[in-house]
Design a protein around this motif. Structure first.
Motif, mmCIF file in Angstrom:
data_model
loop_
_atom_site.group_PDB
_atom_site.id
_atom_site.type_symbol
_atom_site.label_atom_id
_atom_site.label_comp_id
_atom_site.label_asym_id
_atom_site.label_seq_id
_atom_site.Cartn_x
_atom_site.Cartn_y
_atom_site.Cartn_z
ATOM 1 N N GLU A 224 0.842 -1.183 0.000
ATOM 2 C CA GLU A 224 0.000 0.000 0.000
ATOM 3 C C GLU A 224 0.891 1.252 0.000
ATOM 4 N N PRO A 225 0.388 2.379 -0.520
ATOM 5 C CA PRO A 225 1.190 3.612 -0.510
ATOM 6 C C PRO A 225 1.626 3.993 0.901
ATOM 7 N N VAL A 226 2.842 4.534 0.998
ATOM 8 C CA VAL A 226 3.387 4.961 2.285
ATOM 9 C C VAL A 226 2.849 6.348 2.627
ATOM 10 N N GLU A 227 2.487 6.525 3.906
ATOM 11 C CA GLU A 227 1.971 7.806 4.353
ATOM 12 C C GLU A 227 2.956 8.934 4.051
ATOM 13 N N LYS A 228 2.432 10.035 3.570
ATOM 14 C CA LYS A 228 3.165 11.274 3.254
ATOM 15 C C LYS A 228 3.883 11.237 1.905
ATOM 16 N N VAL A 229 4.076 10.040 1.319
ATOM 17 C CA VAL A 229 4.691 9.981 -0.013
ATOM 18 C C VAL A 229 3.605 10.237 -1.039
ATOM 19 N N LYS A 230 3.671 11.415 -1.679
ATOM 20 C CA LYS A 230 2.596 11.846 -2.579
ATOM 21 C C LYS A 230 2.784 11.341 -4.006
ATOM 22 N N ASN A 231 4.051 11.175 -4.411
ATOM 23 C CA ASN A 231 4.321 10.854 -5.807
ATOM 24 C C ASN A 231 5.487 9.885 -5.890
ATOM 25 N N ARG A 232 5.187 8.611 -6.036
ATOM 26 C CA ARG A 232 6.236 7.604 -6.087
ATOM 27 C C ARG A 232 7.215 7.853 -7.228
ATOM 28 N N VAL A 298 11.647 1.829 11.529
ATOM 29 C CA VAL A 298 10.422 1.272 10.938
ATOM 30 C C VAL A 298 10.436 -0.247 11.104
ATOM 31 N N PRO A 299 9.252 -0.876 11.184
ATOM 32 C CA PRO A 299 9.191 -2.338 11.374
ATOM 33 C C PRO A 299 9.846 -3.107 10.239
ATOM 34 N N GLU A 300 9.688 -2.619 9.014
ATOM 35 C CA GLU A 300 10.329 -3.224 7.852
ATOM 36 C C GLU A 300 10.564 -2.144 6.807
ATOM 37 N N VAL A 301 11.668 -2.269 6.076
ATOM 38 C CA VAL A 301 12.044 -1.207 5.131
ATOM 39 C C VAL A 301 11.417 -1.402 3.755
ATOM 40 N N ALA A 306 9.852 0.306 -1.816
ATOM 41 C CA ALA A 306 8.868 0.193 -2.893
ATOM 42 C C ALA A 306 8.217 1.532 -3.213
ATOM 43 N N ALA A 307 8.193 2.451 -2.235
ATOM 44 C CA ALA A 307 7.534 3.744 -2.425
ATOM 45 C C ALA A 307 8.406 4.765 -3.142
ATOM 46 N N ALA A 308 9.676 4.437 -3.393
ATOM 47 C CA ALA A 308 10.614 5.395 -3.982
ATOM 48 C C ALA A 308 10.843 5.126 -5.465
ATOM 49 N N SER A 309 11.164 6.181 -6.191
ATOM 50 C CA SER A 309 11.509 6.017 -7.600
ATOM 51 C C SER A 309 12.968 5.651 -7.768
#
Length: 412
Positions: A224-232, A298-301, A306-309
């Motif tokens: 699922e999308p990560v909180e606060k990340v608006k644009n992967r 964080v519990p897992e990275v 996955a949320a980053a370009s």
């Protein structure tokens, strides 16, 4: 035949909090293929769980609860001992040394693996028992300690660092010469170890690796999308223990030099700093700019990778090999790194990642990946094949097998 292994670690093996614990857990899981594994760990806290998956026997001790006042004084006066070192004193006390001896007598391991130079004070305990001993040296720590530029620090701080580096070098040398094997992360570290400490003990490259299966969801974009990340598509990631000096300098380069400049051409971009112990500066800039996200532990990275370009690794200092790059490769996240950041990995610039060594080159690389999606895809696929072939737990098992044939030829 079966090999009984005992691991001695500074800190609790899981949950995975850093590259150190990731390597330790890799080695433990690899050795489980040869026989039962026991773990002895020491830290300044007590976990609320008492078992480790697949581990036959685990004993953990909180050294702060068991260290005497006299030992506390000894710790403060570390510089008076010939090879005293505050980081090696941190996980040690006489009570835990006695408990290790009891575990050795009870478990009767064929093989003991001491993870990192900081466990040197426990070596004398292990040597009292009939077993083979491996020193798994994650970095050539004395070389690493000598890297930071301390010219701006006080004379007292410089003197303390000089004494500590000298003690550390002697301790690392003694450790290297008093065991049956030394495991290192790369051929670069093997050459450096030989250069600094000679060739008396067999040295084996056991590369850092990752369990590919743990990153499948990230590779397939199933989080699922990560909180606060608006644009992967415009998110730059940096991963690591953020207070660790090499990571701190790299993160500050991203904050001060790289992010502000790339923001001029890509106003919707974000900077994502993931890792424990962020500095006050990092937290402060994140408060001021909502597009700088500092997560802390964080519990897992994997969801964040996955949320980053892309992952950008502007490391200027450090040693060993960077598990953060392997995690990005396994997750399908393209990487831009300095040569220092990619040190020890068998990577090719333009095939597995982009190697860029200056701020201007890193900026050019970021814009290149954002403007050429086909290049990002090519790097992603090539890097994944590399980590699967050379830096997976399966690849590590093959390396360890060769080491076992040499150290325990009658039991393998």
């Amino acid at each position: 035949m079966t090999i009984k292994s005992l691991f001695i670690t500074k800190e609790v093996p899981v949950p995975i909090k850093s590259g150190v614990s990731l390597r330790n857990w890799q080695n433990m899981n690899v050795m489980m293929k040869f026989g039962p594994v026991a773990v002895f760990s020491a830290a300044n806290w007590t976990p609320n769980y008492h078992t480790l998956s697949g581990v036959k026997l685990w004993k953990h001790y909180n050294v702060d609860d068991t260290r005497t006042k006299w030992e506390e004084l000894e710790r403060r006066l570390w510089w008076l001992r010939p090879i005293g070192d505050p980081d090696a004193d941190w996980p040690y006390c006489r009570f835990t040394a006695q408990k290790l001896a009891e575990l050795m007598a009870d478990f009767q391991p064929d093989l003991v693996i001491l993870e990192q130079v900081w466990l040197y004070r426990y070596l004398s305990v292990v040597q009292q028992f009939p077993c083979r001993i491996i020193f798994d040296n994650h970095n050539i720590e004395a070389h690493l300690a000598a890297q930071p530029d301390r010219s701006q620090e006080s004379i007292r701080t410089q003197l303390k660092a000089k004494i500590q580096t000298s003690h550390l070098r002697e301790m690392e040398k003694k450790f290297t010469h008093q065991v049956d094997q030394v495991w290192l992360c790369s051929e670069d570290d093997v050459q450096l170890c030989q250069q600094m400490y000679g060739k008396q003990t067999p040295l084996y490259v056991i590369p850092n690796g990752v369990n590919i299966d743990n990153y499948a969801k990230a590779f397939n974009h199933q989080y699922e999308p990560v909180e606060k990340v608006k644009n992967r598509e415009r998110t730059i990631l940096f991963l690591g223990q953020l207070s660790y000096y090499p990571n701190k300098i790299a993160a500050e380069l991203l904050i001060d030099e790289i992010y502000p400049k790339i923001k001029q051409n890509y106003p919707d971009c974000q900077l994502l700093l993931v890792g424990r112990t962020p500095t006050q500066k990092m937290l402060a800039v994140a408060q001021k700019d909502p597009d700088i996200i500092v997560t802390g532990n964080v519990p897992e990275v994997q969801p964040y990778v996955a949320a980053a370009s892309m992952m950008v690794v502007p490391l200027l200092h450090g040693g060993g090999t960077r598990l953060k790059l392997l995690e990005a490769f396994a997750s399908g996240c393209p990487v831009i790194s300095t040569a220092k950041g990619a040190e020890g990995l068998d990577v090719i610039d333009g095939k597995h990642l982009l190697i860029r060594n200056t701020i201007e080159e890193i900026l050019e690389g970021i814009e290149k990946l954002w403007s050429q999606p086909s290049l990002s895809l090519e790097l992603r696929n090539n890097a994944y094949q590399l980590v699967k072939t050379e830096y997976s737990w399966e690849a590590s098992y093959e390396r360890v097998t060769q080491a076992m044939k040499q150290i325990l030829p009658n039991q393998y």
